[in-house]
Design a protein around this motif. Structure first.
Motif, mmCIF file in Angstrom:
data_model
loop_
_atom_site.group_PDB
_atom_site.id
_atom_site.type_symbol
_atom_site.label_atom_id
_atom_site.label_comp_id
_atom_site.label_asym_id
_atom_site.label_seq_id
_atom_site.Cartn_x
_atom_site.Cartn_y
_atom_site.Cartn_z
ATOM 1 N N HIS A 518 3.882 -8.562 -9.355
ATOM 2 C CA HIS A 518 3.046 -7.430 -8.947
ATOM 3 C C HIS A 518 1.686 -7.908 -8.449
ATOM 4 O O HIS A 518 1.197 -7.437 -7.402
ATOM 5 N N LEU A 519 1.071 -8.841 -9.161
ATOM 6 C CA LEU A 519 -0.240 -9.368 -8.759
ATOM 7 C C LEU A 519 -0.145 -10.090 -7.417
ATOM 8 O O LEU A 519 -1.047 -9.979 -6.574
ATOM 9 N N CYS A 520 0.943 -10.833 -7.198
ATOM 10 C CA CYS A 520 1.123 -11.557 -5.934
ATOM 11 C C CYS A 520 1.286 -10.582 -4.765
ATOM 12 O O CYS A 520 0.722 -10.794 -3.680
ATOM 13 N N ASN A 521 2.041 -9.522 -4.962
ATOM 14 C CA ASN A 521 2.215 -8.517 -3.905
ATOM 15 C C ASN A 521 0.892 -7.825 -3.600
ATOM 16 O O ASN A 521 0.567 -7.561 -2.434
ATOM 17 N N LEU A 522 0.137 -7.548 -4.636
ATOM 18 C CA LEU A 522 -1.170 -6.914 -4.463
ATOM 19 C C LEU A 522 -2.120 -7.842 -3.707
ATOM 20 O O LEU A 522 -2.893 -7.410 -2.843
ATOM 21 N N LEU A 523 -2.044 -9.136 -4.017
ATOM 22 C CA LEU A 523 -2.881 -10.135 -3.363
ATOM 23 C C LEU A 523 -2.548 -10.213 -1.867
ATOM 24 O O LEU A 523 -3.442 -10.258 -1.017
ATOM 25 N N ARG A 524 -1.272 -10.222 -1.527
ATOM 26 C CA ARG A 524 -0.872 -10.270 -0.118
ATOM 27 C C ARG A 524 -1.361 -9.025 0.623
ATOM 28 O O ARG A 524 -1.786 -9.087 1.779
ATOM 29 N N LYS A 525 -1.302 -7.890 -0.061
ATOM 30 C CA LYS A 525 -1.696 -6.631 0.554
ATOM 31 C C LYS A 525 -3.201 -6.558 0.780
ATOM 32 O O LYS A 525 -3.659 -6.142 1.856
ATOM 33 N N GLU A 538 -5.946 0.086 -16.085
ATOM 34 C CA GLU A 538 -5.184 1.264 -15.663
ATOM 35 C C GLU A 538 -4.886 1.207 -14.164
ATOM 36 O O GLU A 538 -3.792 1.593 -13.729
ATOM 37 N N GLU A 539 -5.875 0.767 -13.380
ATOM 38 C CA GLU A 539 -5.690 0.682 -11.930
ATOM 39 C C GLU A 539 -4.840 -0.517 -11.531
ATOM 40 O O GLU A 539 -4.142 -0.501 -10.518
ATOM 41 N N LEU A 540 -4.891 -1.547 -12.354
ATOM 42 C CA LEU A 540 -4.242 -2.812 -12.007
ATOM 43 C C LEU A 540 -2.755 -2.820 -12.332
ATOM 44 O O LEU A 540 -1.939 -3.355 -11.577
#
Length: 941
Positions: A518-525, A538-540
């Motif tokens: 999830h963190l990696c996908n968020l980083l790419r985005k 909560e947001e993360l």
């Protein structure tokens, strides 16, 4: 053997018959070398020429070799770039490193091998954070990150431009570089962190680590420097023992301990001894005679020498008996029954054989605490000051500035002796201030599990230069074995966050693969990982992940630590090369034995159980002409920009090649740089001469060797084969200083002193057939010199080549190879035989014009005479136009057969006038030029 048989010239040797006066000039009939390639360039012209070569030739050469050499069948040579810090101007160390790498790459390309090289930058870490935020302290983590990122970008832009200006072979046009703050790089890092966490190789624990109060963060060993002149207190402290079975009646016995860190005494939890040592109880002179002291017998003499206190032995004890002892804490009187523990780290080399043990402040002490289950008490916070849990007289005080004196004042009656010790002490490599050892909750890589496979992998790694290979490998293995554990967490803002959540209640780690994904996908985005500091839990973390983690958002907190920059750079092989590829070479300074060489090795062993490199090249560091390290404070810094402006980029590169590979101290001085510039000037002159002889490359030109009767031509071609082989061997061994020497020697001797000197008559005055053969021979010579020089001085080679190939072709587009058929043993033997004779003639002729000499050589058949006959076939006949005459530079030669196995040489004076055109052949009556020159001029008309 050669010997002069007779010499019949005497003083008459200097009387010459005057040539007939003739107003006719023959200059226009001479084949003089002609070229527009300039002999010298002004500084302004050189700068402009370098810019043109850079833009039109070098800039496209990396992409060209990538495409052109891909089909050649050779495996791609991979040089993985150790990333420099993106935090300032480039210095001479950068120049040495990048140019050595570039020479390495170019020599592979010159020999037809494709290369892979992606320049990189280390973008995180405290040096960048401190510089970016120095004008405005007290900022939020997000503000620090924004300013640090902007600072790093500017530094990369500046450094990249300068690296490119040095002619570094890389795909600068497409910006094919890597940076450790790129999203995909961080994605790879997060995935690797979790991979090692799942394997149990990454873990969190309370351990003593090097801690920098000035930077307020933990440090790895590679982030330490050592102050050789640090002053510490040297104190012998006594600890009152409780009654025991070997008490001496009515006497108080004290354990005698030596320490240089009195500030750690409040955290004392034990005294360690070595059961294999012998101990003694002694009475000290000038002290209360009812007080006795325990120490190792082997160290009693050292104690006496250091303190000037005499010892009287009262009793001998076996070390095994100390296990039953206990003592009172010197500060905390409530601790009245502290233990003694047997420990192997206690030795009889210094101190007293009894070691004060504070588990929070020493690696060995900590290991004892794990084994013996004693508490780890740390009274020191991140700023290096005592906490509220410390004794009241220490709270809020700096351990380094005030701790030692405050503690010694408090226990003054228990200080047996105090002095000062000058010794080597670890300091923060950034702030240059002392560090301490402090226990804290940190993340670690379990190096104990990795040391053995890492050492085994190193045995398969080649290390260059070979002269230092054994010592270098031993140094790397030693540093590896010495490493207790690797702390990979840092308490700063500018870096990659350690991607874990913690239970608010228990402090336990909360982490799974879905969270990392999830963190990696968020980083790419989002394009950066700043969200870790901006978003709440909560947001993360989405609801479905919270359910998988079996926690509610309110029960979780984010970690605030970042990854050590050595974790960043140690994982570059995975992010840049791919998870399965192994680099052919890592090339860095010798300080990377404790840095990048080691971190990359450990990370690769942990992730895939193999070394990330097949070979290491280790270079030294730059110093001034007095051997001092270059620093602004000493005022001895010379920047690469200064050098390139004054001497040119190729002079900088030539200096690196000449001095950067054979010594660990690389001297930078105007004298050596001027010498480099002068050497290049001579090489330029030679290339200009060759260029003038061979002319411009003709469209569709092919250098096809026809049968060449000239032994000198065959000799030079044979020498070219040997030269190419020797240069390639030296390049492959990374002995670039010897490449420089080999090239200079070949140019000065084989090319200039031998071939070019001896064929001048044929070149200037010969017929078209002779001239063509010479041009073909020297074209091969020119191309080989370009090939050997291009890795070191590409600007000079590409500039020169542009005058040869006027269609716009570049040298990097050429594949130059000698023909194995040129190897000509017979030609070498024949020419060497002639050289033996020539040396003897020159010794006897002195300053005389040898074209006025007639030489008679007598010898036996099937000896050296047979070799000379290859150059001068008729026996018993005086001939003036043989190749032997040309090599000996004499007017005529007569070969005679004799029964003597030695050659006998006789010299005599020729009474002739020399041809005004060639200055070689004699004139016959009424001739204006010699017959050869007349025939040549007639053929041209």
């Amino acid at each position: 053997m050669l010997r002069i048989f007779y010499f019949r010239v005497g003083n008459r040797l200097y009387s010459m018959k005057a040539a007939k006066k003739d107003a006719k000039k023959y200059t226009d009939t001479i084949n003089l070398p002609k070229t527009k390639f300039p002999n010298r360039l002004t500084a302004a012209k050189r700068e402009e020429q370098e810019r043109l070569v850079l833009e039109n030739k070098i800039a496209v050469s990396y992409a060209y070799q990538e495409q052109r050499l891909a089909e050649k069948g050779k495996p791609t040579f991979v040089l993985h770039d150790g990333p420099p810090y993106a935090n300032g101007q480039l210095h001479m160390g950068h120049a040495v490193n990048k140019i050595l790498k570039d020479i390495t790459l170019r020599q592979r390309v010159a020999h037809g091998q494709r290369v892979n090289y992606i320049p990189g930058w280390d973008c995180h870490g405290l040096p960048i954070e401190l510089k970016a935020t120095s004008t405005a302290p007290g900022q939020s983590a997000q503000e620090i990150r924004q300013k640090s990122r902007a600072f790093a970008w500017e530094a990369i832009k500046s450094q990249k431009e300068e690296f490119s200006s040095w002619g570094i072979l890389a795909n600068w046009q497409k910006d094919n570089i890597y940076m450790t703050f790129q999203p995909e790089f961080i994605v790879n890092q997060l995935e690797m962190f979790y991979n090692l966490y799942e394997k149990g190789l990454v873990y969190r624990d309370l351990k003593p680590v090097y801690w920098s109060p000035s930077s307020r963060t933990a440090l790895a060993e590679a982030e330490l420097e050592y102050d050789a002149n640090h002053i510490s207190p040297s104190v012998y402290v006594r600890f009152a023992l409780n009654p025991s079975s070997f008490d001496v009646k009515d006497k108080q016995i004290y354990a005698l301990v030596w320490t240089t860190t009195p500030w750690t005494l409040p955290s004392n939890q034990a005294i360690c001894y070595n059961a294999s040592l012998e101990y003694v109880i002694v009475r000290l002179s000038d002290r209360n005679q009812d007080e006795l002291y325990l120490m190792a017998s082997a160290l009693m003499a050292d104690f006496e020498a250091n303190t000037q206190l005499k010892c009287e032995i009262v009793q001998h004890l076996s070390g095994e008996l100390l296990s039953k002892l206990s003592y009172n804490h010197p500060i905390d009187k409530e601790q009245s029954n502290l233990p003694f523990f047997d420990a192997s780290h206690v030795q009889d080399s210094k101190g007293t054989g009894l070691v004060h043990t504070a588990p929070a402040h020493g690696p060995e002490d900590f290991l004892v605490s794990l084994t013996q289950k004693i508490p780890v008490k740390c009274f020191v916070n991140e700023e290096g000051t005592y906490t509220k849990e410390a004794p009241d007289f220490l709270r809020g005080k700096s351990v380094l500035d005030q701790g030692n004196s405050l503690v010694l004042d408090r226990i003054a009656e228990d200080v047996v002796h105090s002095s000062k010790l000058e010794h080597s002490y670890p300091i923060d490599w950034r702030t240059k201030k002392p560090v301490i050892i402090r226990a804290s909750e940190q993340w670690f890589i379990n190096t104990e599990k990795l040391k053995t496979p890492a050492a085994d992998a190193l045995e398969q790694v080649e290390i260059y230069p070979r002269a230092n290979a054994e010592a270098s490998k031993k140094a790397l293995l030693t540093q590896l074995q010495k490493r207790p554990y690797w702390c990979i967490s840092r308490q700063r803002a500018w870096g990659v966050p350690i991607p874990v959540l913690y239970s608010r209640e228990s402090g336990k780690v909360v982490l799974n693969s879905a969270l990392i994904e999830h963190l990696c996908n968020l980083l790419r985005k989002e394009g950066s990982i700043d969200f870790w500091w901006v978003k709440s839990v909560e947001e993360l973390v989405p609801e479905h992940l919270l359910r998988e983690l079996h926690h509610e958002a309110k029960d979780l907190v984010k970690g605030t630590d970042i990854l050590d920059i050595w974790f960043d750079s140690g994982s570059t092989w995975s992010a840049v090369l791919g998870k399965d590829k192994i680099a052919d070479l890592y090339l860095e300074g010798y300080d990377q034995f404790t840095g990048w060489f080691q971190s990359s090795l450990l990370m690769s062993i942990a992730a895939r159980e193999c070394a990330p490199y097949k070979a290491l090249f280790v270079h030294g560091f730059t110093v001034d002409e007095k051997g001092y390290k270059m620093s602004k404070s000493l005022g001895n810094v010379i920047s690469p920009k200064q050098i390139t402006k004054k001497y040119g980029t190729d002079a900088l590169r030539w200096w690196v090649a000449s001095h950067g590979t054979q010594h660990m101290s690389i001297t930078v001085s105007d004298k050596l740089l001027q010498q480099a510039a002068e050497n290049l000037c001579k090489i330029r002159g030679t290339m200009r001469y060759l260029k003038g002889v061979i002319g411009e490359k003709q469209s569709g030109e092919k250098l096809i060797r026809t049968s060449d009767k000239s032994y000198l031509n065959r000799y030079l071609l044979s020498q070219l084969v040997e030269f190419e082989s020797e240069v390639e061997k030296l390049y492959q061994a990374y002995e670039y200083n010897r490449v420089v020497a080999c090239v200079q020697n070949f140019i000065a001797n084989q090319v200039s002193a031998v071939y070019v000197h001896l064929i001048k008559d044929r070149l200037y005055c010969g017929d078209d057939h002779e001239l063509l053969a010479i041009r073909q021979t020297l074209t091969h010579c020119y191309q080989q010199l370009c090939k050997s020089l291009w890795p070191i001085v590409p600007f000079l080679v590409e500039e020169s080549w542009s005058y040869y190939d006027t269609t716009g072709g570049a040298f990097h587009e050429q594949i130059v190879q000698t023909n194995p058929e040129w190897q000509d043993t017979k030609a070498t033997e024949v020419i060497n035989a002639a050289f033996d004779v020539k040396r003897l003639i020159n010794q006897q002729a002195g300053d005389v014009n040898t074209w006025h000499l007639a030489v008679t050589i007598k010898g036996k058949e099937r000896s050296q005479l047979d070799l000379l006959r290859e150059l001068h076939s008729p026996l018993g006949e005086s001939v003036s136009n043989s190749e032997l005459c040309e090599i000996l530079q004499v007017g005529s030669v007569t070969l005679l057969q004799s029964h003597n196995s030695d050659l006998d040489i006789a010299l005599s004076k020729l009474q002739i006038s020399l041809c005004p055109r060639c200055r070689r052949y004699g004139l016959e009556d009424e001739q204006k030029t010699c017959q050869r020159c007349s025939d040549v001029m007639e053929a041209k008309n």
